[in-house]
Write an enzyme that holds these catalytic residues in place. Structure first.
Site, PDB file in Angstrom:
ATOM      1  N   SER A 186      -2.682 -10.744   5.514  1.00  0.00           N
ATOM      2  CA  SER A 186      -1.470  -9.897   4.913  1.00  0.00           C
ATOM      3  C   SER A 186      -0.384 -10.871   4.476  1.00  0.00           C
ATOM      4  O   SER A 186      -0.450 -12.067   4.273  1.00  0.00           O
ATOM      5  CB  SER A 186      -1.210  -8.584   5.158  1.00  0.00           C
ATOM      6  OG  SER A 186      -0.364  -7.865   4.443  1.00  0.00           O
ATOM      7  N   ASP A 214      -5.326  -6.104   0.416  1.00  0.00           N
ATOM      8  CA  ASP A 214      -4.832  -6.504   1.809  1.00  0.00           C
ATOM      9  C   ASP A 214      -5.960  -6.665   2.710  1.00  0.00           C
ATOM     10  O   ASP A 214      -6.806  -5.706   3.193  1.00  0.00           O
ATOM     11  CB  ASP A 214      -3.924  -5.453   2.066  1.00  0.00           C
ATOM     12  CG  ASP A 214      -2.924  -5.638   3.128  1.00  0.00           C
ATOM     13  OD1 ASP A 214      -3.392  -6.791   4.121  1.00  0.00           O
ATOM     14  OD2 ASP A 214      -1.979  -4.768   3.530  1.00  0.00           O
TER      15      ASP A 214
END
Length: 234
Positions: A65, A215
């Site tokens: 991320s 993500d």
């Protein structure tokens, strides 16, 4: 002290020890590891000179991320083939762009009904600013060009499988040699907040491979275990 652009400490990639730097995700909370990284690099600079960079000391740098973005910033080369960003540059980057890249308003949602509704109606933000800034900073740099080995987990929503990008894979399989910007946009696309990132790569035979990424925290918010498992299997 080393002269500018000439510093290079060769990591012991074939030696007794393997050095791994693993950077967690967390949106704007990336300020926390950014502060730690700045301190660590400053201590190394006290030992080896102001040109020392974290990429000089680690065999593998990995992040998920927002940690994936930090990984790319620390390892992408500039025109002098040195890291594009020093560790001290990451925190100001987050402070300047964070509120627009990783919007945090309304992070605490009222009950599971609202969460479910947001999931069904699509992401809250269009991700245009995220894509713009990351592409501007990382340009056309590809994964195989990083100054040390990197590992960046993502999750492909079409295959329903983790997709782990690494320098190792990029050098072995051309379809995995994506632009760092595409990988960072993908690993940062938090579900319900930012849209999945779709892009293609092409191998030497002209065949295309499509990625539909979100993500990397879906696969590994703390990529330490992934790093060790992946490295030991390659």
């Amino acid at each position: 002290m080393s002269s500018s652009g000439s510093f290079k400490l060769q990591p012991p990639i074939n030696g007794k020890f393997i050095t791994i730097l693993s950077i967690d995700g967390g949106g704007i909370r990336g300020l926390i590891p950014a502060t730690i990284l700045e301190y660590l690099e400053s201590q190394l600079q006290e030992l080896d000179g102001e040109d020392a960079r974290l990429a000089d000391y680690f065999d593998i740098i990995a992040g998920t991320s927002t940690g994936g973005l930090a990984t790319a910033m620390l390892t992408a080369p500039n025109k002098d083939n040195r890291p594009l960003f020093a560790a001290k540059d990451i925190k100001p980057f987050y402070l300047e762009h964070g509120p627009k890249i990783f919007p945090q308003n309304n992070m605490i949602l009222i009950g599971s009904i609202i969460k479910g509704w947001k999931f069904l109606t699509g992401p809250k933000y269009d991700g245009k600013y995220l894509r713009q800034v990351i592409k501007e900073k990382l340009g056309e740099t590809k994964l195989h060009e990083t100054l040390t080995n990197v590992v960046i987990p993502t999750f492909d929503i079409k295959t329903i499988q983790p997709t782990i990008f690494s320098t190792f894979k990029a050098k072995k399989y051309s379809i995995m040699d994506a632009k760092l910007s595409d990988i960072c946009i993908g690993t940062s696309a938090a579900p319900t907040y930012l849209p999945a990132h779709n892009f293609q790569t092409q191998n030497e035979d002209g065949k295309f491979h499509e990625f539909n990424l979100i993500d990397g925290a879906i696969a590994a918010n703390n990529p330490v275990l992934n790093n060790l498992t992946y490295f030991m299997s390659h």
